[in-house]
Design a protein around this motif. Structure first.
Motif, PDB file in Angstrom:
ATOM      1  N   UNK A 357     -23.188  25.229 -15.834  1.00 37.73           N
ATOM      2  CA  UNK A 357     -24.092  26.143 -15.579  1.00 37.73           C
ATOM      3  C   UNK A 357     -24.057  26.892 -14.328  1.00 37.73           C
ATOM      4  N   UNK A 358     -24.130  25.907 -13.273  1.00 34.91           N
ATOM      5  CA  UNK A 358     -23.924  26.414 -11.772  1.00 34.91           C
ATOM      6  C   UNK A 358     -22.668  27.125 -11.609  1.00 34.91           C
ATOM      7  N   UNK A 359     -21.469  26.911 -12.207  1.00 36.99           N
ATOM      8  CA  UNK A 359     -20.322  27.470 -11.983  1.00 36.99           C
ATOM      9  C   UNK A 359     -20.275  28.831 -12.699  1.00 36.99           C
ATOM     10  N   UNK A 360     -20.825  28.852 -14.023  1.00 35.19           N
ATOM     11  CA  UNK A 360     -20.880  30.316 -14.693  1.00 35.19           C
ATOM     12  C   UNK A 360     -21.787  31.209 -14.008  1.00 35.19           C
ATOM     13  N   UNK A 361     -23.097  30.610 -13.193  1.00 33.64           N
ATOM     14  CA  UNK A 361     -23.975  31.581 -12.427  1.00 33.64           C
ATOM     15  C   UNK A 361     -23.165  31.947 -11.498  1.00 33.64           C
ATOM     16  N   UNK A 362     -22.481  31.406 -10.669  1.00 30.90           N
ATOM     17  CA  UNK A 362     -21.887  31.948  -9.380  1.00 30.90           C
ATOM     18  C   UNK A 362     -20.694  32.854  -9.990  1.00 30.90           C
ATOM     19  N   UNK A 363     -19.800  32.595 -10.906  1.00 32.05           N
ATOM     20  CA  UNK A 363     -18.982  33.421 -11.533  1.00 32.05           C
ATOM     21  C   UNK A 363     -19.640  34.919 -11.814  1.00 32.05           C
ATOM     22  N   UNK A 364     -20.902  34.914 -12.373  1.00 27.53           N
ATOM     23  CA  UNK A 364     -21.732  35.903 -12.791  1.00 27.53           C
ATOM     24  C   UNK A 364     -21.925  36.642 -11.793  1.00 27.53           C
ATOM     25  N   UNK A 365     -22.713  35.828 -10.403  1.00 26.11           N
ATOM     26  CA  UNK A 365     -22.928  36.693  -9.305  1.00 26.11           C
ATOM     27  C   UNK A 365     -22.011  37.196  -8.479  1.00 26.11           C
ATOM     28  N   UNK A 366     -20.828  36.475  -8.295  1.00 25.87           N
ATOM     29  CA  UNK A 366     -19.714  37.002  -7.678  1.00 25.87           C
ATOM     30  C   UNK A 366     -19.139  38.224  -8.573  1.00 25.87           C
ATOM     31  N   UNK A 367     -19.107  38.241  -9.977  1.00 26.86           N
ATOM     32  CA  UNK A 367     -18.690  39.219 -10.618  1.00 26.86           C
ATOM     33  C   UNK A 367     -19.291  40.550 -10.411  1.00 26.86           C
ATOM     34  N   UNK A 368     -20.741  40.373 -10.292  1.00 28.51           N
ATOM     35  CA  UNK A 368     -21.537  41.471 -10.024  1.00 28.51           C
ATOM     36  C   UNK A 368     -21.516  42.265  -8.540  1.00 28.51           C
ATOM     37  N   UNK A 369     -21.320  41.473  -7.533  1.00 29.35           N
ATOM     38  CA  UNK A 369     -21.092  41.857  -6.125  1.00 29.35           C
ATOM     39  C   UNK A 369     -19.924  42.501  -6.144  1.00 29.35           C
ATOM     40  N   UNK A 370     -18.754  41.613  -6.746  1.00 29.94           N
ATOM     41  CA  UNK A 370     -17.334  42.031  -6.499  1.00 29.94           C
ATOM     42  C   UNK A 370     -17.086  43.116  -7.251  1.00 29.94           C
ATOM     43  N   UNK A 371     -17.881  43.593  -8.431  1.00 32.93           N
ATOM     44  CA  UNK A 371     -17.519  44.755  -9.355  1.00 32.93           C
ATOM     45  C   UNK A 371     -18.103  46.045  -8.474  1.00 32.93           C
ATOM     46  N   UNK A 372     -19.364  45.635  -7.856  1.00 38.09           N
ATOM     47  CA  UNK A 372     -19.904  46.734  -6.727  1.00 38.09           C
ATOM     48  C   UNK A 372     -18.736  47.227  -5.795  1.00 38.09           C
ATOM     49  N   UNK A 373     -18.246  46.181  -5.159  1.00 32.36           N
ATOM     50  CA  UNK A 373     -17.232  46.585  -4.226  1.00 32.36           C
ATOM     51  C   UNK A 373     -16.147  47.295  -4.920  1.00 32.36           C
ATOM     52  N   UNK A 374     -15.518  46.880  -5.617  1.00 31.25           N
ATOM     53  CA  UNK A 374     -14.427  47.523  -6.439  1.00 31.25           C
ATOM     54  C   UNK A 374     -14.618  49.147  -6.730  1.00 31.25           C
TER      55      UNK A 374
END
Length: 391
Positions: A357-374
């Motif tokens: 669950x921790x890894x999935x949360x971090x993946x979603x978090x990084x996905x959200x901020x990473x998608x903002x950057x892109x």
């Protein structure tokens, strides 16, 4: 020459023409990168990046940059003064980058890292104090005080070798951020809701700021101050719970469901909901020892902070670069990932240590901020479209 004219006369790189451009981009990128870096270090057992580093870089690194992006853009509108742009802005960005490098270098002396990292928030707070005082914008003195409190929390972090409590350091910084969300989020959420309703030809319904709101802000500040000093006290838990309920009532008064058709608006309401929920959960963990102690904190950090910062960054980036104030599919995906990260992080906290669950949360978090950057880096690094400049 007027402030607007001097701003238009700027002819340097577009990224340094407004504070939100470099700081939103760098803050979001660091939020996307630093979280999985820490998880990798933690899971692999390398121990290169500690829990303390992770907490520090989330609050005083990535989040500090995003706060700087918002305030360097908003304060000139509040005061009517010239914004920090060009070389001064580049210098401020350089201070932030130097802090991130200093916190990553394992061989750097702690005193040197402390000086380099602390410089950014101290200088930035001094700039905001200067602008608010020079513009006689006394209404926003609380913003200056909260920014100073955030800088103080960072200083306390670096004073750990002298005996200062690390947990008190991050609680100080996080409490300042929670109050910034309550204060500024409590202004822009009903304001943007009413603006959208007016644009749709509908009667505004979100209530403007009143004494009721001021009392809630005072109560929230008092409960968070108690949380900094005595997080486990029953009285602190009661105060936090009442503050959370009061902020929930405040949110309901804004009637955000009337703007459910526009994600750029309703996401602000959802971000504020996470704030109210986090205060209630933090209070619960103080009153009930058996409750997970990190549940409320992660509702605040991943939920309220994550969702509200992305809500503000997407809206401000579009508005200040002349784009339509509407959420396309990429923006909606950012919001979905941010809220998913919060839900998964709370599930991980409720289940104790749960690596999946921790890894999935971090993946979603990084996905959200990473998608903002892109998706937003083109509008943040390029000049405002000519048609928008003429409008």
């Amino acid at each position: 020459m007027s402030t607007a004219s001097r701003r238009r006369a700027y002819a340097g790189p577009a990224i340094f023409s407004f504070g939100f451009r470099p700081f939103f981009l760098l803050g979001a990128a660091w939020a996307a990168i630093s979280a999985p870096l820490w998880v990798w270090s933690f899971v692999s057992g390398q121990g290169l990046l500690t829990r303390e580093w992770h907490i520090h870089e989330m609050i005083f690194g990535a989040l500090a940059a995003i706060v700087a992006g918002f305030l360097t853009t908003a304060v000139p509108n509040w005061t009517g003064r010239m914004p920090v742009i060009g070389a001064p802005l580049a210098g401020l960005v350089g201070l932030w980058l130097a802090g991130r490098i200093a916190m990553l270098l394992p061989g750097l002396a702690p005193g040197v890292a402390a000086v380099v990292d602390s410089a950014f928030l101290l200088v930035f707070a001094a700039i905001i104090w200067r602008e608010v005082a020079a513009g006689r914008n006394w209404r926003n003195l609380p913003v200056c005080l909260l920014l100073t409190l955030m800088a103080a929390g960072n200083l306390l972090f670096h004073l750990r070798p002298s005996g200062w409590d690390f947990d008190m350091a991050w609680r100080t910084g996080l409490a300042a951020v929670a109050m910034l969300i309550a204060l500024i989020g409590g202004r822009i959420t009903p304001s943007f809701t009413n603006n959208w309703l007016k644009a749709q030809g509908r009667t505004p319904s979100a209530r403007p700021e009143s004494r009721f709101d001021h009392l809630i802000l005072l109560g929230s500040a008092a409960s968070l101050a108690a949380w900094i000093a005595a997080p486990s006290a029953a009285a602190t838990g009661l105060g936090l719970g009442l503050a959370g309920l009061a902020n929930l009532v405040r949110l309901v008064r804004w009637r955000g469901w009337r703007a459910a058709a526009e994600p750029l608006v309703w996401i602000l309401h959802l971000g504020y909901f996470w704030l109210a929920l986090s205060l209630m959960l933090m209070g619960l963990s103080a009153v009930l020892p058996e409750a997970p102690t990190t549940l409320g904190v992660h509702a605040l950090t991943v939920g309220a902070v994550g969702v509200m910062t992305l809500a503000v960054m997407t809206r401000a980036s579009r508005g200040h670069t002349g784009r339509d104030l509407s959420a396309d599919r990429s923006v909606q995906a950012i919001y979905l990932l941010a809220n998913l990260a919060a839900v998964l992080r709370l599930a991980a906290a409720a289940a104790g240590y749960h690596p999946e669950l921790l890894a999935a949360s971090v993946a979603a978090w990084s996905g959200a901020f990473g998608l903002f950057v892109v998706t937003h880096s083109p509008m943040l690094t390029r000049p405002r479209p000519i048609a928008a400049r003429r409008a």
